[in-house]
Design an enzyme around this catalytic site. Structure first.
Site, PDB file in Angstrom:
ATOM      1  N   ASP A  32      18.620   5.177 -54.211  1.00 14.80           N
ATOM      2  CA  ASP A  32      19.723   6.328 -53.139  1.00 14.80           C
ATOM      3  C   ASP A  32      18.553   6.220 -52.178  1.00 14.80           C
ATOM      4  O   ASP A  32      17.594   5.843 -51.633  1.00 14.80           O
ATOM      5  CB  ASP A  32      19.508   7.503 -53.706  1.00 14.80           C
ATOM      6  CG  ASP A  32      20.060   8.426 -52.598  1.00 14.80           C
ATOM      7  OD1 ASP A  32      21.224   8.037 -52.126  1.00 14.80           O
ATOM      8  OD2 ASP A  32      19.202   8.940 -52.170  1.00 14.80           O
ATOM      9  N   ASP A  34      18.868   8.553 -48.887  1.00 14.70           N
ATOM     10  CA  ASP A  34      18.653  10.159 -48.085  1.00 14.70           C
ATOM     11  C   ASP A  34      18.192  11.168 -49.403  1.00 14.70           C
ATOM     12  O   ASP A  34      18.881  11.651 -49.757  1.00 14.70           O
ATOM     13  CB  ASP A  34      20.162   9.974 -47.891  1.00 14.70           C
ATOM     14  CG  ASP A  34      20.645   9.958 -46.220  1.00 14.70           C
ATOM     15  OD1 ASP A  34      19.566   9.555 -45.439  1.00 14.70           O
ATOM     16  OD2 ASP A  34      21.864   9.741 -45.838  1.00 14.70           O
TER      17      ASP A  34
END
Length: 202
Positions: A32, A34
């Site tokens: 991922d 953020d």
């Protein structure tokens, strides 16, 4: 006819891996963006505001050193809200790669939660699209993220998920995760060597 809602795929600057590693090692690791690789700045389109999360460089380098391709899967709903453009997303991607080196593929969902796409996490579409792009099976893929939707997307795609909790991770997300790690380097060690203990049984 309305065109289908599909993710944006940004090809990386590294050679694709036509063969998956043998044994229990994953064929690829998806991060991922953020809250996992970089600090979560909502709807960020400014490369100067990109800051690495603790352990990000060490973790990504360890995956590369093991000969396993690294990819990014990220929801960017700011695009649907008119706060970001594709050029903004690309500018941030390039800054992340300046800091962490090139990734094999970036899979980005530009849709909002009400649009009904199949790619926005917790749906599995981003994971599946990234796997198809470099021809690796999702069941040989690991997903590392900081919130429950990352883990749900991994589970729905048939991939392994490892949660690295942060201040925004909810208690119920932590409890629902199959595997958790206290930091990114530990998460990578768990996915590269599945024989390592994963912590307290759930």
């Amino acid at each position: 006819m309305t065109p289908p809602l599909v993710p944006w795929l940004f090809p990386g600057q590294v050679r694709q891996h036509p063969h998956v590693p043998g044994g229990l090692r994953p064929a690829a690791v998806l991060f991922d963006r953020d809250g996992t690789l970089v600090a979560d700045v909502p709807c960020n389109g400014d490369p100067s505001r990109v800051t690495l999360m603790p352990g990000a460089r060490e973790a990504v380098d360890a995956v590369r050193a093991a000969g396993v391709p690294v990819r990014v899967v990220t929801n960017q709903p700011g695009v649907a809200r008119g706060l970001l453009t594709r050029r903004d997303v690309e500018a941030v991607r390039l800054r992340v790669e300046e800091l962490l080196g090139p990734f094999a593929v970036w899979a980005v969902c530009p849709h909002g939660p009400q649009e009904g796409c199949a790619c926005r996490k917790p749906a599995p579409g981003l994971v599946l699209a990234a796997c198809r792009r470099i021809a690796v099976p999702p069941e040989r893929t690991a997903v590392i993220g900081d919130i429950g939707s990352d883990m749900e997307a991994a589970r729905a795609a048939g991939a392994r998920g490892v949660l690295v909790p942060t201040a925004v991770t909810r208690a119920e997300e932590n409890a629902a995760a199959d595997v958790t790690a206290p930091d990114l380097p530990t998460a990578v060690r768990l996915v590269l060597d599945p024989a390592l203990p994963a912590g307290e049984p759930r």
